[in-house]
Scaffold this motif. Structure first.
Motif, mmCIF file in Angstrom:
data_model
loop_
_atom_site.group_PDB
_atom_site.id
_atom_site.type_symbol
_atom_site.label_atom_id
_atom_site.label_comp_id
_atom_site.label_asym_id
_atom_site.label_seq_id
_atom_site.Cartn_x
_atom_site.Cartn_y
_atom_site.Cartn_z
ATOM 1 N N ALA A 1 0.826 -1.205 0.000
ATOM 2 C CA ALA A 1 0.000 0.000 0.000
ATOM 3 C C ALA A 1 0.863 1.259 0.000
ATOM 4 C CB ALA A 1 -0.934 0.002 1.206
ATOM 5 N N ILE A 2 1.920 1.272 0.810
ATOM 6 C CA ILE A 2 2.698 2.508 0.931
ATOM 7 C C ILE A 2 3.545 2.787 -0.307
ATOM 8 C CG2 ILE A 2 4.842 1.710 2.040
ATOM 9 C CD1 ILE A 2 4.042 4.193 4.046
ATOM 10 N N ILE A 3 4.027 1.734 -0.985
ATOM 11 C CA ILE A 3 4.852 1.983 -2.172
ATOM 12 C C ILE A 3 4.007 2.330 -3.395
ATOM 13 C CG2 ILE A 3 6.720 0.519 -1.312
ATOM 14 C CD1 ILE A 3 5.889 -1.629 -3.304
ATOM 15 N N ARG A 4 2.692 2.201 -3.282
ATOM 16 C CA ARG A 4 1.807 2.565 -4.393
ATOM 17 C C ARG A 4 1.259 3.984 -4.245
ATOM 18 N NH1 ARG A 4 1.812 -0.951 -8.889
ATOM 19 N NH2 ARG A 4 2.085 -3.095 -8.148
ATOM 20 N N GLN A 5 1.608 4.682 -3.175
ATOM 21 C CA GLN A 5 1.055 6.018 -2.949
ATOM 22 C C GLN A 5 1.837 7.084 -3.723
ATOM 23 O OE1 GLN A 5 0.170 7.062 1.162
ATOM 24 N NE2 GLN A 5 0.157 4.900 1.715
ATOM 25 N N PRO A 6 1.160 8.187 -4.126
ATOM 26 C CA PRO A 6 1.871 9.287 -4.787
ATOM 27 C C PRO A 6 2.955 9.842 -3.879
ATOM 28 C CG PRO A 6 -0.513 9.558 -4.961
ATOM 29 C CD PRO A 6 -0.281 8.442 -3.988
ATOM 30 N N ARG A 7 4.072 10.288 -4.483
ATOM 31 C CA ARG A 7 5.204 10.700 -3.660
ATOM 32 C C ARG A 7 6.138 11.633 -4.422
ATOM 33 N NH1 ARG A 7 9.572 7.136 -1.846
ATOM 34 N NH2 ARG A 7 10.741 9.019 -2.330
ATOM 35 N N CYS A 8 7.115 12.149 -3.697
ATOM 36 C CA CYS A 8 8.188 12.954 -4.269
ATOM 37 C C CYS A 8 9.181 12.035 -4.969
ATOM 38 C CB CYS A 8 8.873 13.736 -3.148
ATOM 39 S SG CYS A 8 10.381 14.601 -3.647
ATOM 40 N N GLY A 9 9.854 12.552 -6.002
ATOM 41 C CA GLY A 9 10.804 11.751 -6.751
ATOM 42 C C GLY A 9 12.215 11.746 -6.208
ATOM 43 N N VAL A 10 12.472 12.479 -5.101
ATOM 44 C CA VAL A 10 13.808 12.495 -4.498
ATOM 45 C C VAL A 10 14.006 11.226 -3.680
ATOM 46 C CG1 VAL A 10 15.329 13.737 -2.898
ATOM 47 C CG2 VAL A 10 13.839 15.011 -4.452
ATOM 48 N N ARG A 11 15.235 10.683 -3.651
ATOM 49 C CA ARG A 11 15.514 9.451 -2.911
ATOM 50 C C ARG A 11 15.362 9.653 -1.413
ATOM 51 N NH1 ARG A 11 20.908 6.682 -5.059
ATOM 52 N NH2 ARG A 11 20.025 4.904 -3.961
ATOM 53 N N ASP A 12 15.153 8.568 -0.680
ATOM 54 C CA ASP A 12 14.831 8.618 0.745
ATOM 55 C C ASP A 12 16.055 8.406 1.634
ATOM 56 O OD1 ASP A 12 12.141 8.956 0.175
ATOM 57 O OD2 ASP A 12 11.774 6.820 0.048
ATOM 58 N N ILE A 13 15.958 8.995 2.856
ATOM 59 C CA ILE A 13 16.994 8.765 3.862
ATOM 60 C C ILE A 13 16.326 8.477 5.201
ATOM 61 C CG2 ILE A 13 19.059 9.686 4.992
ATOM 62 C CD1 ILE A 13 19.562 9.033 2.181
ATOM 63 N N ALA A 14 16.372 9.412 6.178
ATOM 64 C CA ALA A 14 15.798 9.162 7.500
ATOM 65 C C ALA A 14 15.658 10.451 8.293
ATOM 66 C CB ALA A 14 16.694 8.208 8.275
ATOM 67 N N ASP A 15 14.770 10.455 9.301
ATOM 68 C CA ASP A 15 14.476 11.632 10.119
ATOM 69 C C ASP A 15 14.742 12.917 9.321
ATOM 70 O OD1 ASP A 15 13.573 10.287 12.369
ATOM 71 O OD2 ASP A 15 15.612 9.877 13.015
ATOM 72 N N TYR A 16 14.956 14.066 9.983
ATOM 73 C CA TYR A 16 15.369 15.199 9.155
ATOM 74 C C TYR A 16 16.832 14.943 8.818
ATOM 75 C CZ TYR A 16 18.013 17.466 12.935
ATOM 76 O OH TYR A 16 18.920 17.753 13.904
ATOM 77 N N SER A 17 17.233 15.204 7.589
ATOM 78 C CA SER A 17 18.607 14.947 7.170
ATOM 79 C C SER A 17 18.958 15.902 6.043
ATOM 80 C CB SER A 17 18.780 13.487 6.721
ATOM 81 O OG SER A 17 17.878 13.185 5.687
ATOM 82 N N PHE A 18 20.239 15.934 5.709
ATOM 83 C CA PHE A 18 20.726 16.897 4.738
ATOM 84 C C PHE A 18 21.414 16.197 3.577
ATOM 85 C CE2 PHE A 18 21.366 18.577 9.112
ATOM 86 C CZ PHE A 18 20.275 19.424 9.131
ATOM 87 N N PHE A 19 21.561 16.905 2.464
ATOM 88 C CA PHE A 19 22.313 16.381 1.338
ATOM 89 C C PHE A 19 23.798 16.338 1.715
ATOM 90 C CE2 PHE A 19 18.434 18.054 -0.594
ATOM 91 C CZ PHE A 19 18.084 17.002 -1.423
ATOM 92 N N PRO A 20 24.588 15.478 1.047
ATOM 93 C CA PRO A 20 26.010 15.376 1.389
ATOM 94 C C PRO A 20 26.709 16.735 1.377
ATOM 95 C CG PRO A 20 25.392 13.618 -0.113
ATOM 96 C CD PRO A 20 24.198 14.535 -0.007
ATOM 97 N N GLY A 21 27.455 17.006 2.446
ATOM 98 C CA GLY A 21 28.131 18.287 2.559
ATOM 99 C C GLY A 21 27.273 19.396 3.134
ATOM 100 N N LYS A 22 26.010 19.086 3.435
ATOM 101 C CA LYS A 22 25.062 20.068 3.994
ATOM 102 C C LYS A 22 25.033 21.376 3.189
ATOM 103 C CE LYS A 22 24.676 20.483 8.460
ATOM 104 N NZ LYS A 22 24.988 20.637 9.892
ATOM 105 N N PRO A 23 24.837 21.286 1.853
ATOM 106 C CA PRO A 23 24.779 22.520 1.056
ATOM 107 C C PRO A 23 23.553 23.348 1.427
ATOM 108 C CG PRO A 23 23.992 20.678 -0.235
ATOM 109 C CD PRO A 23 24.525 20.103 1.049
ATOM 110 N N LYS A 24 23.668 24.656 1.307
ATOM 111 C CA LYS A 24 22.530 25.544 1.539
ATOM 112 C C LYS A 24 22.675 26.772 0.656
ATOM 113 C CE LYS A 24 24.508 27.887 5.589
ATOM 114 N NZ LYS A 24 24.286 28.203 7.030
#
Length: 253
Positions: free
Chosen positions: A76-99
């Motif tokens: 059920a959960i993998i069939r739901q509409p979603r964002c196309g960005v890959r998943d990680i965990a809790d709040y997290s940042f892209f490598p190097g914490k770019p901003k």
């Protein structure tokens, strides 16, 4: 259970009759493999993990019971509409914490979805930026030039960035992490039925999520977070960032 059955079948002598696995189960199995390789680990990264390991990993991320089976809650959960960005965990940042270094952050709007007036879209996007500026020192400014910090666009199918949309359905939008050389981009699938209500896909909620990516946040495991990868409707008038979202963005800015 399915993975065990397939492994058993694979090692049976070729002269024996293999068990016939129903097509709908195989379809679910193929869908899961594609989903896992798109949003968690690629085929190469998954070479030394079993299907049960991959199922448990995905179930852990979505805080489901870790059965290691392709059970109904997992399907059920993998069939739901979603964002196309890959998943990680809790709040997290892209490598190097770019901003994004600039403040105010400039943004431009390249085009608009069908069925919504440009004025409505502009109002929704402005409101979505205000969600993030309300909990940080960041300010956002709409500009009408090409070299803005963030660019919004509504695009169809394969649009040249290596992350094609799938038409109306699973992938709603995606965004790219902040980059010191080229501008941030947020792409919405133009095939979706975008709206400002509970009908179709609510543009405000998806825009808030994707702006979070453009500012440097990755996905969260917290289902109350706007950075949770699965689309979940809530009344925009009552919308508030979760503690997880606020901690994440304030850690960056």
């Amino acid at each position: 259970m399915l993975s065990t059955l397939l492994i058993f079948a694979f090692f049976l002598p070729c002269c024996l009759s293999l068990p016939i696995i129903p097509k709908d189960i195989l379809d679910d199995f193929d869908f899961f493999k594609d989903y896992f390789h798109r949003f968690f680990f690629t085929e190469e990264e998954s070479l030394y993990s079993t299907m049960e390991d991959q199922l448990r990993f995905l179930q852990h991320f979505f805080r489901l019971e870790e059965t290691g089976w392709l059970d109904e809650p997992t399907k059920a959960i993998i069939r739901q509409p979603r964002c196309g960005v890959r998943d990680i965990a809790d709040y997290s940042f892209f490598p190097g914490k770019p901003k994004i270094k600039n403040n105010p952050i400039t943004y431009s709007v390249i085009n608009y979805p069908r069925g919504m007036s440009p004025r409505t879209v502009e109002r929704i996007l402005r409101k979505a930026t205000e969600v993030w500026s309300s909990v940080t020192p960041l300010k956002f400014r709409r500009v009408y030039v090409k070299d803005s910090d963030i660019e919004f666009a509504f695009l169809y199918g394969d649009h040249g960035d290596g992350y094609p949309f799938d038409g109306k359905g699973e992938i709603l939008a995606h965004a790219f992490a902040p980059h010191p050389v080229y501008q941030g981009t947020i792409h919405f699938d133009k095939d979706e039925d975008w709206s400002h209500s509970e009908e179709g896909i609510n543009l405000f909620l998806v825009a808030v999520h994707e702006i979070g990516h453009a500012l440097g946040l990755r996905h969260s495991q917290d289902s109350d977070s706007i950075m949770y990868p699965i689309y979940q409707y809530q009344d925009p008038k009552l919308f508030r960032l979760s503690d997880d979202d606020i901690i994440g963005i304030q850690t960056l800015y």
